[in-house]
Design an enzyme around this catalytic site. Structure first.
Site, PDB file in Angstrom:
ATOM      1  N   ARG A 184      15.066 -11.807   2.498  1.00  0.00           N
ATOM      2  CA  ARG A 184      14.786 -11.441   1.114  1.00  0.00           C
ATOM      3  C   ARG A 184      14.626  -9.919   1.009  1.00  0.00           C
ATOM      4  O   ARG A 184      14.113  -9.278   1.930  1.00  0.00           O
ATOM      5  CB  ARG A 184      13.519 -12.137   0.614  1.00  0.00           C
ATOM      6  CG  ARG A 184      13.535 -13.636   0.833  1.00  0.00           C
ATOM      7  CD  ARG A 184      12.509 -14.359  -0.008  1.00  0.00           C
ATOM      8  NE  ARG A 184      11.133 -13.992   0.249  1.00  0.00           N
ATOM      9  CZ  ARG A 184      10.084 -14.550  -0.357  1.00  0.00           C
ATOM     10  NH1 ARG A 184      10.284 -15.488  -1.271  1.00  0.00           N
ATOM     11  NH2 ARG A 184       8.850 -14.179  -0.073  1.00  0.00           N
TER      12      ARG A 184
ATOM     13  N   ASP B 121      -0.192 -16.412  -7.120  1.00  0.00           N
ATOM     14  CA  ASP B 121       0.381 -15.846  -5.894  1.00  0.00           C
ATOM     15  C   ASP B 121       1.903 -15.847  -5.923  1.00  0.00           C
ATOM     16  O   ASP B 121       2.534 -15.334  -4.988  1.00  0.00           O
ATOM     17  CB  ASP B 121      -0.124 -16.612  -4.658  1.00  0.00           C
ATOM     18  CG  ASP B 121       0.075 -18.110  -4.774  1.00  0.00           C
ATOM     19  OD1 ASP B 121      -0.617 -18.726  -5.598  1.00  0.00           O
ATOM     20  OD2 ASP B 121       0.916 -18.669  -4.049  1.00  0.00           O
TER      21      ASP B 121
END
Length: 688
Positions: A242, A333
């Protein structure tokens, strides 16, 4: 994620990413010197500016007074590429062909080998999960590898979005960290492919997002109970790379939270207010430099920062709503401090429009439904404001949040007007027209993506038209009726999840024993079930013919109103044809032809699990141009022999070959183009 239907029927195994060379031990030094990944210019500012856990003790533990913990990624056996994204790799200055042909690249991009300059670490954060503070969470499977300096010549637009001049690289699925809790820190092929593909399609749809550069799979296996049914599967470990300016999130600031009044949990760094200030300085200076420069007063700077995070969050959720995207797990989160779409788990793009659409089968309370997303993002922003206190005075945070609804509505209406081609005027009635469109789509079970795409084919009315206008309305109605659900589809969609006798019992309990009722259900859930029961009753009484008539009437009524609004777009315009051409161009560049529907991802996953990675790359190629017609590649490769019979995945074992052979005999799935309404078997897909 898994589906309940038969496996993909294909025996054509094509590996477009097969390595061009395999280095032996004697050649390893030469191969290493050639690896493009060893030329990356790391500058790991986050680890210099933010506190790092001094302990390198292995195992799960509470991490106090630190934002990162150093970790050692766990190597995979036989790592190999499933797919790479050319554009995401280019952010790092990497050439996709060079990476794919590099024998060491799968090791580097799975965390099995550490790149020079990389400093693997896991980030500590907390979060409110489904509304309850969960205490310490952190990167349980993700691993920060470092920050790569932006290469020369990068697109100036990208630099405006990422003023830090660095791209953070993460590997997701590289093994245990101090934050893995009861898990093993691994990810499997199906979830990795879903994250890889959706990260990229969101970018090409124009939605702010983290990126995915590659997927690597391996011979290392883990046990997963896909359906939580007691029937576990032995699956291949896989890793996604990522890329983002930063993966800091709302929950990053919740590590300082005092004991929660409901759960009793507190952040691991409670009382360490100096670290909160340190984190805010870092985030604002690195990623919001204009705010840092324009506000010498610290409080005013922090207020401006919070307002900008609010604005970006409102923008991204408005864009989700406009493309029919549902995140699925909007915990604090999973909310990016930069307003990016972050953490692709049980997400879903809507097929049939339903404001109560839930993509996450684990969301029994509908907390994260499509309809709820704007309000949930607001709730999460409130929690961020609380986490930033006292650096952000509570009264100033409240004042900023009072602006949220107007900011969200502004972004939403701006995009919706483009989707409807309303470009020359902004009328108060536009909001009503949009609401009526969505209500008509809901009533008729219309496909979200394809209905919006079809609107550009509805013509503007000509001056003084009468009979011709009626004929054009009929033609447009027929066009949109093709995207509506059938009688049987609507019956299935409105079947209550509860037995009527169970509903009756719960309704009685709500009256007689409210305390017990609150423990096992809630009024919103019961209300939704009763609404479905009522709709099912109405459908059954009406029958298929009456349904078709009603659908045609609903669409004819809305189209007539829409064309009147389009006519007002032409008032005062000297070049009517130019206005109409611009309208079609804007609509067709705002309403995608194809999105990552669950069945498209599932086809790619099923093929990959038999060793055929070509469908993942094929889907990526289509999704890189979601607004364009691509007739040659808009069917799965296995339909017409698009993938030639070539080598299987080098790591495939006999068991997988047998599965692939068995799957090739299956004819249960009728293939449909990627831009079509989903096939019947897509309803069986379950994402958790």
């Amino acid at each position: 994620m898994a589906h309940l239907g038969p496996r993909l029927g294909t025996s054509r195994i094509f590996v477009p990413l097969r390595l061009l060379a395999t280095a032996g031990m004697a050649d390893m030094g030469l191969a290493t010197s050639r690896s493009p990944l060893e030329r990356l210019d790391f500058d790991n500012v986050a680890l210099k500016r933010l506190p790092v856990d001094p302990s390198e003790e292995p195992g799960v533990r509470q991490v106090k007074g630190a934002c990162f913990s150093r970790v050692k990624p766990q190597p995979l056996a036989g790592p190999r590429f499933v797919a790479v994204s050319r554009e995401a790799l280019a952010l790092l200055g990497l050439n996709a062909e060079e990476v794919v042909s590099d024998p060491l690249a799968p090791e580097y991009l799975s965390g099995s080998r550490v790149m020079p300059g990389s400093e693997p670490a896991a980030h500590c954060y907390c979060g409110h999960q489904f509304g309850q503070f969960a205490g310490q969470l952190g990167d349980g499977a993700a691993c920060y590898l470092g920050e790569v300096k932006v290469p020369p010549g990068q697109d100036p637009q990208l630099l405006r979005e990422n003023p830090s001049g660095r791209w953070e690289i993460q590997v997701k699925g590289a093994g245990l960290t101090p934050y893995s809790r009861q898990a093993d820190g691994r990810k499997v092929l199906r979830s990795s492919i879903r994250e890889f593909l959706c990260s990229e399609v969101m970018h090409f749809l124009g939605v702010p997002t983290t990126r995915a550069a590659s997927v690597v799979t391996s011979d290392t296996r883990v046990i997963r109970d896909v359906y939580y049914s007691g029937n576990p599967l032995n699956e291949r470990c896989s890793v996604v790379v990522r890329v983002a300016p930063t993966f800091l999130r709302f929950g990053s600031f919740e590590i300082f939270k005092q004991a929660d009044e409901h759960t009793g949990r507190q952040g691991p760094s409670y009382g360490r207010d100096e670290i909160r200030g340190q984190m805010m300085d870092y985030v604002i200076e690195m990623f919001y430099p204009d705010i840092q420069q324009d506000h010498p007063d610290r409080v005013e700077r922090n207020v401006a920062f919070f307002r900008e995070v609010m604005r970006r969050t409102a923008r991204v959720v408005a864009q989700w709503q406009c493309v029919g995207f549902c995140h699925g797990v909007l915990n604090t989160d999973n909310m990016s401090i930069l307003g990016l779409t972050l953490d692709y788990g049980p997400y879903g793009f809507m097929d049939r429009f339903d404001p109560d659409f839930i993509c996450n089968a684990s969301d029994n309370s509908s907390r994260y439904s499509y309809r709820a997303q704007p309000a949930i993002c607001r709730w999460n922003l409130v929690k961020l404001g609380e986490a930033l206190a006292p650096e952000l005075p509570p009264d100033r945070a409240e004042a900023v949040m009072s602006e949220y609804l107007d900011v969200y509505n502004g972004f939403y209406l701006e995009t919706m007007r483009k989707k409807l081609g309303l470009l020359k005027k902004e009328e108060p009635e536009d909001e009503t027209l949009i609401t009526e469109l969505l209500q008509t789509m809901h009533n008729t079970g219309a496909d979200f993506t394809n209905t919006f795409r079809g609107l550009s084919q509805i013509s503007c009315p000509a001056e003084g038209e009468s009979e011709a206008g009626e004929e054009l309305v009929k033609k447009a109605t027929a066009l949109l009726l093709e995207q509506c659900a059938s009688f049987e589809e609507l019956k299935a969609a409105n079947k209550p999840a509860m037995d009527p006798r169970e509903l009756a019992m719960l309704l009685s309990m709500a009256q007689s024993n409210p305390a017990l009722f609150q423990m096992i259900s809630d009024r919103a859930t019961i209300s939704r079930q009763l609404e479905k029961l009522s709709k099912l009753k109405d459908l059954t009484e009406a029958g298929p013919d009456e349904l078709k008539t009603k659908q045609a009437e609903d669409w004819s009524r809305w189209i007539s109103r829409y064309r009147k609004r389009l006519f007002r777009e032409l008032e005062g315009q000297s070049d009517v044809q130019a206005v109409q051409d611009e309208r079609v161009r804007v609509m067709d560049s705002t309403n995608p032809r194809v999105v990552l529907r669950n069945y498209i991802a599932q086809n790619a996953i099923d093929a990959a699990e038999t060793g055929d990675f070509s469908e993942v790359q094929r889907v990526l190629a289509v999704l890189e141009k979601p607004f364009s017609s691509q007739p040659a590649v808009e069917l799965p490769a296995w339909v017409d022999g698009g993938a030639k019979q070539t080598e299987r995945d080098e790591g495939e074992d006999d068991q997988q070959q047998q599965e692939g052979a068995a799957a090739s005999k299956s004819t249960a799935r009728n293939p449909v183009p990627y831009d079509s309404r989903p096939p019947a078997w897509a309803r069986e897909i379950c994402v958790t």
